[in-house]
Design a protein around this motif. Structure first.
Motif, mmCIF file in Angstrom:
data_model
loop_
_atom_site.group_PDB
_atom_site.id
_atom_site.type_symbol
_atom_site.label_atom_id
_atom_site.label_comp_id
_atom_site.label_asym_id
_atom_site.label_seq_id
_atom_site.Cartn_x
_atom_site.Cartn_y
_atom_site.Cartn_z
ATOM 1 N N ASP A 159 0.817 -1.202 0.000
ATOM 2 C CA ASP A 159 0.000 0.000 0.000
ATOM 3 C C ASP A 159 0.858 1.262 0.000
ATOM 4 N N LEU A 160 0.569 2.160 -0.927
ATOM 5 C CA LEU A 160 1.240 3.457 -0.978
ATOM 6 C C LEU A 160 0.910 4.272 0.261
ATOM 7 N N PHE A 161 -0.273 4.071 0.782
ATOM 8 C CA PHE A 161 -0.789 4.721 1.982
ATOM 9 C C PHE A 161 -1.665 3.675 2.637
ATOM 10 N N GLN A 162 -1.765 3.687 3.946
ATOM 11 C CA GLN A 162 -2.459 2.619 4.651
ATOM 12 C C GLN A 162 -3.851 2.347 4.074
ATOM 13 N N ASP A 163 -4.089 1.073 3.699
ATOM 14 C CA ASP A 163 -5.371 0.587 3.207
ATOM 15 C C ASP A 163 -5.787 1.188 1.864
ATOM 16 N N VAL A 164 -4.809 1.664 1.097
ATOM 17 C CA VAL A 164 -5.076 2.151 -0.259
ATOM 18 C C VAL A 164 -4.562 1.109 -1.247
ATOM 19 N N HIS A 165 -5.460 0.493 -2.013
ATOM 20 C CA HIS A 165 -5.069 -0.515 -2.998
ATOM 21 C C HIS A 165 -4.072 0.090 -3.979
ATOM 22 N N THR A 166 -2.903 -0.543 -4.118
ATOM 23 C CA THR A 166 -1.801 0.043 -4.878
ATOM 24 C C THR A 166 -1.286 -0.934 -5.920
ATOM 25 N N TYR A 167 -1.107 -0.411 -7.138
ATOM 26 C CA TYR A 167 -0.604 -1.229 -8.243
ATOM 27 C C TYR A 167 0.503 -0.490 -8.986
ATOM 28 N N GLN A 168 1.441 -1.278 -9.491
ATOM 29 C CA GLN A 168 2.529 -0.754 -10.312
ATOM 30 C C GLN A 168 2.293 -1.155 -11.757
ATOM 31 N N VAL A 169 2.428 -0.182 -12.660
ATOM 32 C CA VAL A 169 2.238 -0.464 -14.078
ATOM 33 C C VAL A 169 3.418 0.089 -14.865
ATOM 34 N N GLU A 170 3.742 -0.612 -15.929
ATOM 35 C CA GLU A 170 4.832 -0.204 -16.815
ATOM 36 C C GLU A 170 4.324 0.834 -17.813
ATOM 37 N N ILE A 171 5.091 1.911 -17.965
ATOM 38 C CA ILE A 171 4.772 2.930 -18.961
ATOM 39 C C ILE A 171 5.862 2.891 -20.031
ATOM 40 N N SER A 172 5.503 2.426 -21.204
ATOM 41 C CA SER A 172 6.413 2.355 -22.335
ATOM 42 C C SER A 172 5.565 2.059 -23.584
ATOM 43 N N PRO A 173 6.095 2.243 -24.790
ATOM 44 C CA PRO A 173 7.428 2.731 -25.118
ATOM 45 C C PRO A 173 7.541 4.242 -24.944
ATOM 46 N N ASP B 31 8.148 3.027 -14.235
ATOM 47 C CA ASP B 31 7.186 2.344 -13.378
ATOM 48 C C ASP B 31 6.316 3.413 -12.715
ATOM 49 N N LEU B 32 5.020 3.267 -12.850
ATOM 50 C CA LEU B 32 4.060 4.175 -12.224
ATOM 51 C C LEU B 32 3.354 3.407 -11.117
ATOM 52 N N ILE B 33 3.457 3.900 -9.898
ATOM 53 C CA ILE B 33 2.949 3.198 -8.719
ATOM 54 C C ILE B 33 1.924 4.090 -8.023
ATOM 55 N N GLY B 34 0.706 3.588 -7.892
ATOM 56 C CA GLY B 34 -0.299 4.419 -7.257
ATOM 57 C C GLY B 34 -1.581 3.670 -6.972
ATOM 58 N N ASN B 35 -2.569 4.405 -6.516
ATOM 59 C CA ASN B 35 -3.824 3.798 -6.062
ATOM 60 C C ASN B 35 -4.661 3.286 -7.226
ATOM 61 N N ALA B 36 -5.502 2.326 -6.917
ATOM 62 C CA ALA B 36 -6.564 1.863 -7.816
ATOM 63 C C ALA B 36 -7.790 1.712 -6.922
ATOM 64 N N THR B 37 -8.562 2.762 -6.820
ATOM 65 C CA THR B 37 -9.635 2.871 -5.840
ATOM 66 C C THR B 37 -10.997 2.705 -6.505
#
Length: 327
Positions: free
Chosen positions: A113-127, A274-280
Motif C-alpha cells: 500500500d502506498l498509503f495505509q489501506d489504499v489498494h496500490t498497483y505498479q504499471v509499466e509505462i512504455s514505449p 514504473d508508475l505506482i499508485g492507487n486503484a480505488t
C-alpha cells in the motif's frame, strides 16, 4: 441493453470499467465512442474522464482500450491501467500480469500500500519515443528537448515525447502555475492548429525538492484532470534527463488528485517508467442504455467504502501542494 460497470479512480482521474472478459457485449468502435460521450457526461448520473473496456487478449491476461469523455480513443492511460491491473488481478487471482494496450504489452503488479489501506498497483509505462513524428509535432527538427516554441511562449522551454500518448512538458516556477498561462496554451494546441494536428497533453511541472515534483496536466479530449498517469511518468523522465532527479530512484509525484510514485529506468538509450499508485473503487452500478436514443437509466448502485481511506492520502498531498505551490 443492460451494462454492469464499476466506477473507480487513479489519483482522482476517474473511469468507468466495463468488463468484456466475462460479459458477452458486442460493441462496435462507434458504440464505444457513443457510450463514452453518453456515460461520461458530468451532468448525468455517472460522469467520468473516460471508459476502460477490459477485453480478452490472445497473448496477455487482458486487453485495455480507453475512450475519453469526448469519444476519442487514447493509446494509453497510466491511471486507468492501474484500475485495469487491479480488476484483472483480482478476477484471475494474480499478483502479476500482462495487459495488452494499443502500442505495447505492459507488465503490471500488485504492490504494498502506498498509503495505509489504499489498494496500490505498479504499471509499466512504455514505449518512450522522442521523435516528433510520433506525437506528431510539426517542427523542422527531429526532436524537442528543453527548447522554446516561438508560436507558444517566449519564456517557457518545452520537451516533447510520446509514452505513447503525446506530451508537451514545461518545467515552471510557482508564479507560472498561478496564472492562466497553461490553460490558454493548452486550448491553443488542442484546437485545430498546425503544430499539433492531433492535439497534445500539456503538463506544467514544478520541482518541489530532490525526489519530489508537482505535475498539473491539461489532457487532450478531457481538459484539466486531477492527474494523468502517462503525464506524471513522462514528467518524471524529463526531470531525470535534466538532472533534477535520479534514474532508478523513487520520485514522489504530487498532483491535484493525490500522490503517486515513479521510477525511471534507462537501458542502452531506451527508457521505461514504473508508475505506482492507487486503484480505488467507488461503486458498482447497473444501467439500461439505449444508444439509438442517446440515453441511459441507472438501475442500481452499490457504493464501496475505499474512498474514505483514499481521502486521507489526498488531504495530505493537497496540504503539501498548498504549502509549496499556492503559498
Amino acid at each position: 441493453m443492460q451494462i454492469d460497470l464499476i466506477k473507480g479512480h487513479g489519483s482522482g482521474n476517474d473511469f468507468l470499467i466495463i468488463d468484456e472478459l466475462k460479459k458477452d457485449y458486442s460493441f462496435s468502435d462507434s458504440d464505444r465512442a457513443d457510450l463514452a460521450r453518453l456515460l461520461c457526461n458530468r451532468d448525468s448520473d455517472l460522469g467520468a474522464d473516460g471508459i476502460l473496456f477490459v477485453m480478452k487478449s490472445d497473448h496477455a491476461n487482458g486487453r485495455m482500450r480507453v475512450f475519453n469523455a469526448d469519444g476519442s480513443e487514447a493509446s494509453m492511460c497510466g491511471n486507468g491501467l492501474r484500475l485495469v491491473a487491479r480488476y484483472v488481478c483480482e478476477d484471475q487471482g494474480l499478483n502479476k500480469a500482462v495487459i495488452e494496450t494499443m502500442k505495447a504489452n505492459l507488465q503490471i503488479s500488485k504492490q504494498q500500500d502506498l498509503f495505509q489501506d489504499v489498494h496500490t498497483y505498479q504499471v509499466e509505462i512504455s514505449p518512450v519515443l522522442f521523435e516528433l513524428k510520433a506525437l506528431p509535432l510539426n517542427l523542422n527538427k527531429p526532436t524537442l528537448f528543453n527548447e522554446r516554441i516561438a508560436e507558444l511562449s517566449e519564456e517557457l522551454r518545452f520537451t516533447a515525447l510520446a509514452v505513447p500518448n503525446p506530451h508537451l512538458i514545461a518545467m515552471v516556477e510557482t508564479d507560472q502555475l498561478q496564472i492562466d498561462l497553461q490553460q490558454r496554451l493548452s486550448e491553443k494546441v488542442n484546437r485545430p492548429n498546425k503544430l499539433f494536428p492531433d492535439g497534445v497533453n500539456v503538463s506544467f511541472v514544478k520541482q518541489l525538492k530532490a525526489g519530489s515534483i508537482y505535475v498539473r496536466t491539461y489532457e487532450r479530449g478531457v481538459g484539466f484532470t486531477n492527474a494523468c498517469g502517462t503525464a506524471m511518468s513522462a514528467s518524471s523522465l524529463v526531470t531525470c534527463l535534466t538532472g533534477l532527479n535520479e534514474f532508478e530512484k523513487i520520485i514522489d509525484v504530487y498532483n491535484n488528485g493525490g500522490r503517486v510514485q515513479c521510477v525511471v529506468h534507462r537501458c542502452e538509450g531506451t527508457y521505461s517508467i514504473d508508475l505506482i499508485g492507487n486503484a480505488t473503487y467507488l461503486y458498482k452500478a447497473s444501467i439500461m442504455v439505449s444508444l439509438d436514443e442517446r440515453s441511459f437509466r441507472l438501475e442500481s448502485r452499490n457504493d464501496f467504502t475505499e474512498q474514505q481511506t483514499y481521502e486521507r492520502l489526498q488531504s495530505e498531498a493537497q496540504q503539501l501542494i498548498e504549502n509549496a505551490i499556492k503559498g
